[in-house]
Write an enzyme that holds these catalytic residues in place. Structure first.
Site, PDB file in Angstrom:
ATOM      1  N   ASP A  18       0.878  -1.167   0.000  1.00 58.27           N
ATOM      2  CA  ASP A  18       0.000   0.000   0.000  1.00 58.27           C
ATOM      3  C   ASP A  18       0.919   1.220   0.000  1.00 58.27           C
ATOM      4  O   ASP A  18       2.097   1.124   0.364  1.00 58.27           O
ATOM      5  CB  ASP A  18      -0.885  -0.034   1.250  1.00 58.27           C
ATOM      6  N   ASP A  20      -0.026   5.068   0.848  1.00 58.70           N
ATOM      7  CA  ASP A  20      -0.206   6.129   1.837  1.00 58.70           C
ATOM      8  C   ASP A  20      -0.071   5.607   3.266  1.00 58.70           C
ATOM      9  O   ASP A  20      -0.744   4.644   3.652  1.00 58.70           O
ATOM     10  CB  ASP A  20      -1.579   6.781   1.659  1.00 58.70           C
ATOM     11  N   ASP A 191      -1.285  -0.207   6.199  1.00 54.96           N
ATOM     12  CA  ASP A 191      -1.576   0.413   7.496  1.00 54.96           C
ATOM     13  C   ASP A 191      -3.057   0.365   7.840  1.00 54.96           C
ATOM     14  O   ASP A 191      -3.437   0.695   8.964  1.00 54.96           O
ATOM     15  CB  ASP A 191      -1.151   1.885   7.465  1.00 54.96           C
TER      16      ASP A 191
END
Length: 278
Positions: A18, A20, A191
């Site tokens: 991922d 961001d 996250d």
């Protein structure tokens, strides 16, 4: 601990990241809001709203409802934007805005996976016009990102492909099919609780700076929890991501091996000559 050398007789593997708050410290899309303002694409009110959205995202992450609201807002915001202008703005400001917020730990991890022979794939909900240049900056092998509908060179505000939640896992499965990845031996990093399908798709899921929901899941399932906290410019890293391409590294290794072999032959011949004189 990563395996340093991939066994090339086995199926290929990859590490899926991922973007961001996993590889970079902020939202990639929201980070460009001031540049879009300076380019005349958005007004000051939109800049303030995206700055607030960035703050909320950094403090608490984004659950499904928040992500959906942000998707609707950004889709409406970019309606009518000239696609080429967006690409030029991103290209002109990429190093100033993104380079300083790349996590040093993430850059090191990308290097380790490449050294181990794994492809690195960025899988992001942000738009392709933003993610693809960032992926190139990071040295990623592939990028999967959200794509907007374009008509006569402008965004219509509609989404052609939304890279989010279960769709990320589907994209990984499709890549595994086309590229021959063995997902049981692949890695994934995120996250967000919304990326559980992506993490479940591989044999080695890892969570990075997880939100509360993802941390609970990771604890329950015994997934590794990584903490990234050192954003750093790539050129300030030692060694940096500006490593030679892997084919070049392989060529260098081959030359090194040939030199070592030649050295051994020379040394052996010298020893034989010495014994013959004695």
């Amino acid at each position: 601990m990563l395996t340093l050398v991939e066994n090339h007789s086995l199926p290929r593997t990859a590490a899926f990241f991922d973007l961001d708050k996993t590889v970079i410290a902020k939202s990639s899309t929201l980070t460009f809001s001031r540049s879009f303002y300076q380019g005349g694409l958005i007004n000051r009110r939109a800049v303030l709203r995206t700055a607030y959205a960035q703050f909320v995202y950094l403090v608490g992450g984004a659950d499904h409802d928040q992500t959906e609201r942000m998707r609707q807002y950004l889709s409406a915001l970019c309606r009518g934007w000239n696609v080429q202008q967006v690409r030029e703005i991103v290209a002109e400001t990429l190093h100033d805005l993104i380079d300083p917020i790349i996590y040093d730990e993430a850059a090191s991890l990308i290097e380790e996976h490449h050294t181990a022979g794994r492809d690195v794939v960025i899988v992001s909900t942000s738009g392709a016009e933003v993610v693809e240049p960032i992926g190139e900056l990071l040295g990623a092998d592939r990028v999967v990102a959200t794509r907007m509908v374009v008509d006569e060179g402008r965004f219509t505000g509609e989404i052609a492909y939304y890279c989010y939640g279960p769709t990320k896992a589907e994209a990984i499965a499709e890549l595994a099919e086309s590229e021959g990845y063995d997902l049981a031996r692949c890695y994934a990093y995120s996250d967000s609780i919304t990326d559980i399908p992506m993490l479940e798709a591989v044999g080695h899921p890892c969570v990075v700076n997880p939100d509360r929901g993802l941390r609970r899941v990771a604890t329950a399932r015994g997934w590794p929890v990584l903490s990234f906290s050192r954003p750093v410019r790539l050129k300030q890293r030692v060694p940096s991501l500006s490593m030679p391409p892997r084919p070049l590294l392989a060529a260098v290794a081959a030359v090194g091996a040939a030199a070592a072999t030649a050295g051994l032959v020379w040394y052996a011949s010298r020893r034989r000559a010495t014994y013959a004189r004695n």
